[in-house]
Design a protein around this motif. Structure first.
Motif, mmCIF file in Angstrom:
data_model
loop_
_atom_site.group_PDB
_atom_site.id
_atom_site.type_symbol
_atom_site.label_atom_id
_atom_site.label_comp_id
_atom_site.label_asym_id
_atom_site.label_seq_id
_atom_site.Cartn_x
_atom_site.Cartn_y
_atom_site.Cartn_z
ATOM 1 N N LEU A 43 0.835 -1.214 0.000
ATOM 2 C CA LEU A 43 0.000 0.000 0.000
ATOM 3 C C LEU A 43 0.868 1.261 0.000
ATOM 4 O O LEU A 43 0.378 2.369 0.208
ATOM 5 C CB LEU A 43 -0.941 0.017 1.209
ATOM 6 C CG LEU A 43 -2.130 -0.947 1.168
ATOM 7 C CD1 LEU A 43 -2.958 -0.836 2.440
ATOM 8 C CD2 LEU A 43 -3.020 -0.670 -0.050
ATOM 9 N N GLY A 44 2.148 1.093 -0.225
ATOM 10 C CA GLY A 44 3.056 2.246 -0.326
ATOM 11 C C GLY A 44 3.068 3.080 0.944
ATOM 12 O O GLY A 44 3.122 4.304 0.893
ATOM 13 N N GLN A 45 3.042 2.395 2.108
ATOM 14 C CA GLN A 45 2.889 3.139 3.363
ATOM 15 C C GLN A 45 4.224 3.661 3.899
ATOM 16 O O GLN A 45 4.775 3.146 4.867
ATOM 17 C CB GLN A 45 2.155 2.271 4.390
ATOM 18 C CG GLN A 45 0.708 2.045 3.949
ATOM 19 C CD GLN A 45 -0.086 1.160 4.872
ATOM 20 O OE1 GLN A 45 0.470 0.297 5.535
ATOM 21 N NE2 GLN A 45 -1.400 1.351 4.913
ATOM 22 N N LEU A 90 5.382 6.899 5.576
ATOM 23 C CA LEU A 90 4.737 8.067 6.179
ATOM 24 C C LEU A 90 5.741 9.208 6.344
ATOM 25 O O LEU A 90 6.857 9.000 6.832
ATOM 26 C CB LEU A 90 4.130 7.690 7.528
ATOM 27 C CG LEU A 90 3.247 6.421 7.552
ATOM 28 C CD1 LEU A 90 2.624 6.223 8.922
ATOM 29 C CD2 LEU A 90 2.153 6.480 6.499
ATOM 30 N N LEU A 91 5.326 10.395 5.963
ATOM 31 C CA LEU A 91 6.208 11.566 6.081
ATOM 32 C C LEU A 91 6.232 12.043 7.529
ATOM 33 O O LEU A 91 5.174 12.164 8.159
ATOM 34 C CB LEU A 91 5.659 12.696 5.210
ATOM 35 C CG LEU A 91 6.249 12.864 3.825
ATOM 36 C CD1 LEU A 91 5.423 13.862 3.031
ATOM 37 C CD2 LEU A 91 7.703 13.309 3.872
ATOM 38 N N GLY A 111 -4.913 8.982 0.541
ATOM 39 C CA GLY A 111 -3.976 8.267 1.405
ATOM 40 C C GLY A 111 -3.422 9.127 2.523
ATOM 41 O O GLY A 111 -2.220 9.383 2.577
ATOM 42 N N PRO A 112 -4.292 9.587 3.440
ATOM 43 C CA PRO A 112 -3.797 10.441 4.540
ATOM 44 C C PRO A 112 -2.942 9.698 5.569
ATOM 45 O O PRO A 112 -2.267 10.344 6.369
ATOM 46 C CB PRO A 112 -5.092 10.977 5.182
ATOM 47 C CG PRO A 112 -6.166 10.042 4.749
ATOM 48 C CD PRO A 112 -5.766 9.456 3.443
ATOM 49 N N GLY A 113 -2.957 8.364 5.553
ATOM 50 C CA GLY A 113 -2.109 7.601 6.488
ATOM 51 C C GLY A 113 -2.528 7.860 7.918
ATOM 52 O O GLY A 113 -3.686 7.673 8.293
ATOM 53 N N GLU A 173 -8.895 6.985 2.297
ATOM 54 C CA GLU A 173 -7.860 6.071 2.820
ATOM 55 C C GLU A 173 -8.357 4.635 2.666
ATOM 56 O O GLU A 173 -9.479 4.312 3.019
ATOM 57 C CB GLU A 173 -7.570 6.400 4.295
ATOM 58 C CG GLU A 173 -6.634 5.455 5.016
ATOM 59 C CD GLU A 173 -5.285 5.262 4.312
ATOM 60 O OE1 GLU A 173 -4.553 6.249 4.142
ATOM 61 O OE2 GLU A 173 -4.983 4.104 3.919
ATOM 62 N N MET A 174 -7.470 3.779 2.179
ATOM 63 C CA MET A 174 -7.863 2.410 1.869
ATOM 64 C C MET A 174 -7.631 1.448 3.035
ATOM 65 O O MET A 174 -8.206 0.369 3.070
ATOM 66 C CB MET A 174 -7.044 1.946 0.669
ATOM 67 C CG MET A 174 -7.595 0.749 -0.011
ATOM 68 S SD MET A 174 -6.662 0.538 -1.519
ATOM 69 C CE MET A 174 -6.930 -1.188 -1.797
ATOM 70 N N ASP A 214 -10.790 2.628 -2.288
ATOM 71 C CA ASP A 214 -9.609 2.544 -3.138
ATOM 72 C C ASP A 214 -9.697 3.769 -4.058
ATOM 73 O O ASP A 214 -10.644 3.890 -4.838
ATOM 74 C CB ASP A 214 -9.665 1.230 -3.940
ATOM 75 C CG ASP A 214 -8.536 1.119 -4.947
ATOM 76 O OD1 ASP A 214 -7.897 2.142 -5.257
ATOM 77 O OD2 ASP A 214 -8.316 0.006 -5.435
ATOM 78 N N ALA A 215 -8.732 4.675 -3.944
ATOM 79 C CA ALA A 215 -8.807 5.941 -4.693
ATOM 80 C C ALA A 215 -8.899 5.703 -6.202
ATOM 81 O O ALA A 215 -9.550 6.467 -6.918
ATOM 82 C CB ALA A 215 -7.606 6.810 -4.368
ATOM 83 N N ASN A 256 0.466 12.913 -0.428
ATOM 84 C CA ASN A 256 1.673 12.098 -0.513
ATOM 85 C C ASN A 256 1.170 10.754 -1.026
ATOM 86 O O ASN A 256 0.629 9.954 -0.277
ATOM 87 C CB ASN A 256 2.308 11.996 0.879
ATOM 88 C CG ASN A 256 3.447 10.994 0.925
ATOM 89 O OD1 ASN A 256 3.986 10.602 -0.112
ATOM 90 N ND2 ASN A 256 3.804 10.570 2.129
#
Ligand code: SAM
Length: 278
Positions: free
Chosen positions: A21-23, A25-26, A51-53, A72-73, A97-98, A120
């Motif tokens: 899921l490309g997680q 986080l910034l 994807g606000p995480g 957010e998924m 799912d965006a 992001n």
């Protein structure tokens, strides 16, 4: 949220981040502020965040805008986001799912032209999502997206370079790339293996073509790049009668031996118009 806060929150909830899921986080607050600044936000703005995480960027955006819609998924992160921002009347969170959200159903036909998308992005979703947004007749007026540096370079590429590609054209036909800045892997938790960049796009104020021409433009570009090393004329063959391809290329001023990577956006638009002419 700094790196320690993120780690503690994940540990408390026993959340293990998912690579697929490309997680990443910034956590670097300077970078987060810079991304929010690129949004040039005003109190009447409406913002979409994909994807606000755990909400690192959301926290910078929410106080500055009139509405923030987030998608957010991951259910585990969705629950944490509701805990953190659920009381804010102008925060609207969807578990989706965006890619499906924008490619199908209501959102596809919604008028987003008054919205800014600031995200992001999960790396696997970034390219298809940007193509979908560019494909919408009334997509967001500004995009501020953090993505893999390599993808950002393809989005800003000029003809006759190896980065110039379908992606450059399918997004570039509706959006002009603006400011870009690099983001080091150290700014994320966990650290990705590649560099990232934040890139701003502005919707073209003056469209390059009528909405009806977007589907044929997409077809022409996809066919033209189907085999990059081949002459474009060969790639286009089969899609239209040979004499129509020759006439359209000649009228556009394109050599019969040219490869797609040397054809400019404006030439692709003209070529599409000529191929699409009855
Ligand atoms: N914005 C957060 C930050 O900067 O710390 C997280 C960014 S992280 C790169 C990507 C986020 O997108 C993750 O929260 C992940 O769960 C979510 N995500 C991944 N695929 C998605 C999809 N198809 N639709 C919506 N969200 C997705």
């Amino acid at each position: 949220m700094n790196r320690t806060d993120i780690r503690e929150t994940l540990d408390e909830e026993s959340i293990r981040l998912t690579k697929s899921l490309g997680q990443n986080l910034l956590h670097d607050q300077n970078v987060l502020r810079r991304i929010a600044k690129a949004g040039d936000l005003s109190p009447t703005d409406k913002v979409l965040e994909i994807g606000p995480g755990l909400g690192a960027l959301t926290a910078h955006l929410l106080p500055a805008v009139s509405q923030l819609t987030a998608i957010e998924m991951d259910r585990r992160l969705e629950a944490k986001l509701r805990e953190r921002f659920g009381e804010e009347p102008h925060f609207d969170l969807h578990h989706y799912d965006a890619l499906k959200f924008f490619a199908t159903g209501e959102a596809k036909d919604t008028d987003w032209s008054d919205w800014k998308l600031i995200s992001n992005l999960p790396y696997s979703v970034a390219s298809p999502l940007l193509v979908d947004l560019a494909g919408m007749p009334r997509g967001p007026k500004r995009l501020v997206v953090t993505l893999q540096l390599e993808v950002a370079q393809r989005l800003c590429a000029i003809p006759a370079t190896k980065e110039y590609s379908k992606l450059t054209l399918l997004v570039g036909c509706r959006y002009e790339a603006g400011e870009m800045f690099r983001i080091s892997p150290h700014c994320f938790f966990p650290e990705p293996r590649v560099d990232s960049a934040c890139l701003t796009f502005h919707r073209r104020a003056k469209p390059l073509f009528d909405d009806a021409l977007y589907p044929p433009f997409k077809t022409v570009v996809k066919r033209a790049f189907s085999q990059r090393r081949k002459m474009m004329r060969k790639n286009l063959k089969g899609g239209w009668p040979d004499d129509k391809i020759d006439a359209a290329m000649s009228a556009t001023g394109l050599d019969v031996k040219i490869r797609a990577e040397k054809v400019t956006l404006v030439q692709f638009v003209e070529l599409t118009q000529r191929l699409h002419d009855e």
